[in-house]
Design a protein around this motif. Sequence first.
Motif, PDB file in Angstrom:
ATOM      1  N   HIS A   7      -7.558  -9.484   5.422  1.00 22.51           N
ATOM      2  CA  HIS A   7      -7.797  -8.563   4.708  1.00 22.51           C
ATOM      3  C   HIS A   7      -6.391  -8.192   4.193  1.00 22.51           C
ATOM      4  N   HIS A  19      -3.453  -8.463   0.312  1.00 25.80           N
ATOM      5  CA  HIS A  19      -2.867  -7.002  -0.065  1.00 25.80           C
ATOM      6  C   HIS A  19      -1.081  -7.699  -0.880  1.00 25.80           C
ATOM      7  N   GLN A  33       1.424  -1.604  -0.226  1.00 31.31           N
ATOM      8  CA  GLN A  33       0.134   0.064  -0.019  1.00 31.31           C
ATOM      9  C   GLN A  33       0.546   1.309  -0.090  1.00 31.31           C
ATOM     10  N   CYS A  71     -10.746  -0.116   3.125  1.00 30.63           N
ATOM     11  CA  CYS A  71      -9.584  -0.505   2.881  1.00 30.63           C
ATOM     12  C   CYS A  71      -8.965   0.851   2.738  1.00 30.63           C
ATOM     13  N   LEU A  72      -7.373   1.333   2.765  1.00 34.90           N
ATOM     14  CA  LEU A  72      -7.157   2.649   3.058  1.00 34.90           C
ATOM     15  C   LEU A  72      -6.767   2.671   1.528  1.00 34.90           C
ATOM     16  N   ALA A 117      -8.801  -0.899   6.551  1.00 35.88           N
ATOM     17  CA  ALA A 117      -7.655  -1.470   6.757  1.00 35.88           C
ATOM     18  C   ALA A 117      -6.473  -1.088   5.283  1.00 35.88           C
TER      19      ALA A 117
END
Length: 179
Positions: A143, A147, A52, A101-102, A179
Amino acid sequence: MTVREILKMGDPRLLRQAQAIAQFKTPELLQGIEDMKETMLAAHGAGLAAPQIGWDVQLVIFGTGQVIPRYPDAAPIPMTVLINPTITPLSAEEQNDWEGCLSVPGLRAVVPRWQSIRYTGFDENGNVIDRTAEGFHAKVVQHECDHLMGILYPQRIRDFANFGFNSVLFPELAPEKSA
Ligand code: NI
């Protein structure tokens, strides 16, 4: 410590299979983890995965220091650095619950996750982590580890009737941890 930019859905770097980490306790690793903690804190996140912030390694952080409004019964999750993780479901039972989700800001969807899991991996010093988790804790771990496989939660939605904007779905609630 530096607050890093969080990549948003559509960025191809979120779709990579992350690389395993071969060396622990290196200055680069420890610095990157500090940046991730700072970034997650600034974004009010419950978890953050290295991809991320564009870092192509199998590393996630997660943890909640307080009770989350939508999950008042969920026990706080200890702040955790998890490297090269594996997840094993402990039963076939799934739970369907709202997730955000961010990297997908402002949106939320109902997503199925294993109710009960065992997860293993290493911390930043190379110490083994081997835990079982249920409910919200299990959901966050699944979650975040998604990623590392290039999977964002919208790819797991089964019923798109349960996908929408936070401000419309939950107008009565304050902005929540993602998240
Ligand atoms: Ni996420």
